[in-house]
Design a protein around this motif. Structure first.
Motif, mmCIF file in Angstrom:
data_model
loop_
_atom_site.group_PDB
_atom_site.id
_atom_site.type_symbol
_atom_site.label_atom_id
_atom_site.label_comp_id
_atom_site.label_asym_id
_atom_site.label_seq_id
_atom_site.Cartn_x
_atom_site.Cartn_y
_atom_site.Cartn_z
ATOM 1 N N HIS A 49 0.834 -1.200 0.000
ATOM 2 C CA HIS A 49 0.000 0.000 0.000
ATOM 3 C C HIS A 49 0.872 1.254 0.000
ATOM 4 O O HIS A 49 2.015 1.230 0.434
ATOM 5 C CB HIS A 49 -0.897 0.045 1.251
ATOM 6 C CG HIS A 49 -1.738 -1.165 1.437
ATOM 7 N ND1 HIS A 49 -2.867 -1.415 0.693
ATOM 8 C CD2 HIS A 49 -1.610 -2.209 2.286
ATOM 9 C CE1 HIS A 49 -3.402 -2.554 1.076
ATOM 10 N NE2 HIS A 49 -2.655 -3.061 2.036
ATOM 11 N N ASP A 50 0.294 2.343 -0.438
ATOM 12 C CA ASP A 50 0.941 3.654 -0.343
ATOM 13 C C ASP A 50 0.506 4.312 0.961
ATOM 14 O O ASP A 50 -0.670 4.253 1.330
ATOM 15 C CB ASP A 50 0.530 4.551 -1.511
ATOM 16 C CG ASP A 50 1.103 4.076 -2.823
ATOM 17 O OD1 ASP A 50 2.223 3.540 -2.820
ATOM 18 O OD2 ASP A 50 0.428 4.249 -3.846
ATOM 19 N N ASP A 52 1.082 7.950 3.541
ATOM 20 C CA ASP A 52 1.542 9.329 3.617
ATOM 21 C C ASP A 52 2.520 9.537 4.768
ATOM 22 O O ASP A 52 3.385 10.408 4.700
ATOM 23 C CB ASP A 52 0.342 10.274 3.811
ATOM 24 C CG ASP A 52 -0.635 10.164 2.657
ATOM 25 O OD1 ASP A 52 -0.200 10.364 1.509
ATOM 26 O OD2 ASP A 52 -1.812 9.853 2.898
ATOM 27 N N GLU A 76 10.273 4.177 -0.709
ATOM 28 C CA GLU A 76 9.229 5.220 -0.724
ATOM 29 C C GLU A 76 9.844 6.560 -0.319
ATOM 30 O O GLU A 76 9.642 7.042 0.794
ATOM 31 C CB GLU A 76 8.105 4.862 0.253
ATOM 32 C CG GLU A 76 7.347 3.601 -0.092
ATOM 33 C CD GLU A 76 6.503 3.759 -1.337
ATOM 34 O OE1 GLU A 76 6.060 4.887 -1.630
ATOM 35 O OE2 GLU A 76 6.311 2.758 -2.028
ATOM 36 N N LEU A 79 7.760 9.337 1.466
ATOM 37 C CA LEU A 79 7.126 9.008 2.744
ATOM 38 C C LEU A 79 7.662 9.928 3.831
ATOM 39 O O LEU A 79 8.862 10.232 3.880
ATOM 40 C CB LEU A 79 7.439 7.553 3.103
ATOM 41 C CG LEU A 79 6.819 6.972 4.364
ATOM 42 C CD1 LEU A 79 5.302 6.831 4.171
ATOM 43 C CD2 LEU A 79 7.425 5.605 4.639
#
Length: 83
Positions: A49-50, A52, A76, A79
């Motif tokens: 999953h992505d 934040d 990522e 992030l």
């Protein structure tokens, strides 16, 4: 992301009660939360999953929060992380 969600957060803490409390409290504030009980589980979640923001316990067995953040940022780079 639904309109009422402020962002997707990954919360990693080996103390399950604390992880669950953080997930519930932040979900009540409109964030989408996913919890993991170890650094390895956190990396698995990041692969699927992505997110934040990564919130991590600093001292955990196996992989501490600093190593988790370093490894997560390799895959990522956008992030945001906090230990």
């Amino acid at each position: 992301m639904a309109k009422n969600e402020k962002g997707r957060l990954l919360i990693v803490d080996d103390e399950v009660e604390l992880k669950n409390a953080l997930c519930e409290t932040l979900a009540d504030e409109g964030y989408e939360t996913v919890g993991a009980a170890s650094g390895a589980q956190g990396l698995q979640a990041l692969a699927k999953h992505d997110f934040d923001l990564l919130l991590s316990d600093l001292m955990m067995p196996g992989m501490d929060g600093i190593q988790l953040l370093r490894t997560a940022l390799e895959t990522e780079p956008d992030l945001v992380g906090s230990s």
